[in-house]
Design a protein around this motif. Structure first.
Motif, PDB file in Angstrom:
ATOM      1  N   ALA A   1     -47.981  71.171  39.402  1.00 34.66           N
ATOM      2  CA  ALA A   1     -48.489  72.056  38.362  1.00 34.66           C
ATOM      3  C   ALA A   1     -47.942  73.461  38.554  1.00 34.66           C
ATOM      4  CB  ALA A   1     -50.017  72.079  38.394  1.00 34.66           C
ATOM      5  N   SER A   2     -47.635  74.074  37.431  1.00 40.23           N
ATOM      6  CA  SER A   2     -47.103  75.434  37.440  1.00 40.23           C
ATOM      7  C   SER A   2     -47.919  76.306  36.497  1.00 40.23           C
ATOM      8  CB  SER A   2     -45.646  75.417  36.981  1.00 40.23           C
ATOM      9  OG  SER A   2     -45.169  76.727  36.744  1.00 40.23           O
ATOM     10  N   THR A   3     -48.127  77.543  36.923  1.00 43.79           N
ATOM     11  CA  THR A   3     -48.843  78.485  36.058  1.00 43.79           C
ATOM     12  C   THR A   3     -47.923  79.094  35.008  1.00 43.79           C
ATOM     13  OG1 THR A   3     -48.506  80.198  37.722  1.00 43.79           O
ATOM     14  CG2 THR A   3     -50.611  79.037  37.753  1.00 43.79           C
ATOM     15  N   GLY A   4     -46.665  78.645  35.019  1.00 45.98           N
ATOM     16  CA  GLY A   4     -45.758  79.079  33.965  1.00 45.98           C
ATOM     17  C   GLY A   4     -44.720  80.084  34.397  1.00 45.98           C
ATOM     18  N   ASN A   5     -44.673  80.367  35.689  1.00 42.19           N
ATOM     19  CA  ASN A   5     -43.691  81.318  36.191  1.00 42.19           C
ATOM     20  C   ASN A   5     -42.416  80.643  36.672  1.00 42.19           C
ATOM     21  OD1 ASN A   5     -44.562  80.047  38.478  1.00 42.19           O
ATOM     22  ND2 ASN A   5     -45.310  81.887  39.504  1.00 42.19           N
ATOM     23  N   GLY A   6     -42.325  79.333  36.418  1.00 39.22           N
ATOM     24  CA  GLY A   6     -41.143  78.586  36.823  1.00 39.22           C
ATOM     25  C   GLY A   6     -41.272  77.908  38.159  1.00 39.22           C
ATOM     26  N   ALA A   7     -42.238  78.317  38.954  1.00 42.06           N
ATOM     27  CA  ALA A   7     -42.453  77.702  40.262  1.00 42.06           C
ATOM     28  C   ALA A   7     -43.651  76.760  40.182  1.00 42.06           C
ATOM     29  CB  ALA A   7     -42.705  78.762  41.318  1.00 42.06           C
ATOM     30  N   TYR A   8     -43.556  75.655  40.905  1.00 45.07           N
ATOM     31  CA  TYR A   8     -44.660  74.698  40.931  1.00 45.07           C
ATOM     32  C   TYR A   8     -45.485  74.958  42.191  1.00 45.07           C
ATOM     33  CZ  TYR A   8     -42.820  72.352  36.889  1.00 45.07           C
ATOM     34  OH  TYR A   8     -42.410  72.076  35.611  1.00 45.07           O
ATOM     35  N   GLU A   9     -46.701  75.461  41.959  1.00 45.02           N
ATOM     36  CA  GLU A   9     -47.510  75.909  43.090  1.00 45.02           C
ATOM     37  C   GLU A   9     -48.381  74.809  43.674  1.00 45.02           C
ATOM     38  OE1 GLU A   9     -47.706  79.528  40.131  1.00 45.02           O
ATOM     39  OE2 GLU A   9     -47.518  77.342  40.003  1.00 45.02           O
ATOM     40  N   TYR A  10     -48.691  73.816  42.880  1.00 46.33           N
ATOM     41  CA  TYR A  10     -49.631  72.788  43.321  1.00 46.33           C
ATOM     42  C   TYR A  10     -48.973  71.413  43.245  1.00 46.33           C
ATOM     43  CZ  TYR A  10     -52.686  76.697  42.343  1.00 46.33           C
ATOM     44  OH  TYR A  10     -53.250  77.946  42.310  1.00 46.33           O
ATOM     45  N   TRP A  11     -49.202  70.605  44.277  1.00 46.21           N
ATOM     46  CA  TRP A  11     -48.548  69.308  44.398  1.00 46.21           C
ATOM     47  C   TRP A  11     -49.536  68.229  44.771  1.00 46.21           C
ATOM     48  CZ3 TRP A  11     -43.265  68.593  43.624  1.00 46.21           C
ATOM     49  CH2 TRP A  11     -42.530  69.764  43.431  1.00 46.21           C
ATOM     50  N   GLY A  12     -49.292  67.026  44.256  1.00 43.70           N
ATOM     51  CA  GLY A  12     -50.055  65.877  44.693  1.00 43.70           C
ATOM     52  C   GLY A  12     -49.480  65.296  45.958  1.00 43.70           C
ATOM     53  N   GLN A  13     -50.097  64.215  46.419  1.00 43.02           N
ATOM     54  CA  GLN A  13     -49.682  63.609  47.690  1.00 43.02           C
ATOM     55  C   GLN A  13     -48.553  62.600  47.501  1.00 43.02           C
ATOM     56  OE1 GLN A  13     -52.125  62.495  45.877  1.00 43.02           O
ATOM     57  NE2 GLN A  13     -51.834  60.264  45.892  1.00 43.02           N
ATOM     58  N   GLY A  14     -48.292  62.216  46.262  1.00 42.14           N
ATOM     59  CA  GLY A  14     -47.198  61.293  45.959  1.00 42.14           C
ATOM     60  C   GLY A  14     -47.645  59.855  45.855  1.00 42.14           C
ATOM     61  N   THR A  15     -46.868  59.091  45.096  1.00 41.03           N
ATOM     62  CA  THR A  15     -47.093  57.653  44.967  1.00 41.03           C
ATOM     63  C   THR A  15     -45.750  56.950  45.048  1.00 41.03           C
ATOM     64  OG1 THR A  15     -48.150  55.922  43.617  1.00 41.03           O
ATOM     65  CG2 THR A  15     -47.016  57.681  42.424  1.00 41.03           C
ATOM     66  N   GLN A  16     -45.706  55.867  45.812  1.00 43.54           N
ATOM     67  CA  GLN A  16     -44.443  55.169  46.069  1.00 43.54           C
ATOM     68  C   GLN A  16     -44.097  54.242  44.914  1.00 43.54           C
ATOM     69  OE1 GLN A  16     -42.239  55.251  48.944  1.00 43.54           O
ATOM     70  NE2 GLN A  16     -40.950  54.076  47.527  1.00 43.54           N
ATOM     71  N   VAL A  17     -42.865  54.332  44.467  1.00 46.19           N
ATOM     72  CA  VAL A  17     -42.312  53.396  43.490  1.00 46.19           C
ATOM     73  C   VAL A  17     -41.112  52.714  44.136  1.00 46.19           C
ATOM     74  CG1 VAL A  17     -41.132  53.162  41.272  1.00 46.19           C
ATOM     75  CG2 VAL A  17     -43.102  54.702  41.494  1.00 46.19           C
TER      76      VAL A  17
END
Length: 117
Positions: free
Chosen positions: A97-113
């Motif tokens: 998730a990004s607040t719109g400044n181009g950087a993604y500040e928040y991340w999930g833990q990931g899911t394997q595909v």
């Protein structure tokens, strides 16, 4: 602040489809730009697709025509529909998730595909 939890990954065969989901906490989900990224073994993390708070979407070339990113603000969830999967799509997929400044500040833990040939 927002917390992100991905789900929907798994082991599929080439040509199959999967839909990844990313559930977000917080009341301001609709204000975030959202993205899906992936990281394959021994490779750097790469962008797959993004969707802005206004619903505008962007795809990298490898995802165009096969993947669809969407969001449901009422459910605080962003999706990645993946069709015609290929072995090279094998990776851990992360939403961010990004607040719109181009950087993604928040991340999930990931899911394997994992896509088998």
């Amino acid at each position: 602040q927002v917390q992100l939890v991905e789900s929907g990954g798994g082991l599929v065969q080439a040509g199959d489809s999967l839909r990844l989901s990313c559930a977000a906490s917080g009341r301001t989900f609709s204000m975030y730009d959202m993205g899906w990224f992936r990281q394959a073994p021994r490779k750097e993390r790469e962008l797959v697709a993004t969707i802005s708070s206004g619903g505008n979407t962007y795809y990298v070339d490898s995802a165009k025509g096969r993947f669809t990113i969407s969001r449901d603000n009422a459910k605080n969830t962003v999706y990645l529909q993946m069709n015609s999967l290929k072995p090279e799509d094998t990776a851990v997929y992360y939403c961010a998730a990004s607040t719109g400044n181009g950087a993604y500040e928040y991340w999930g833990q990931g899911t394997q595909v994992t896509v088998s040939s």
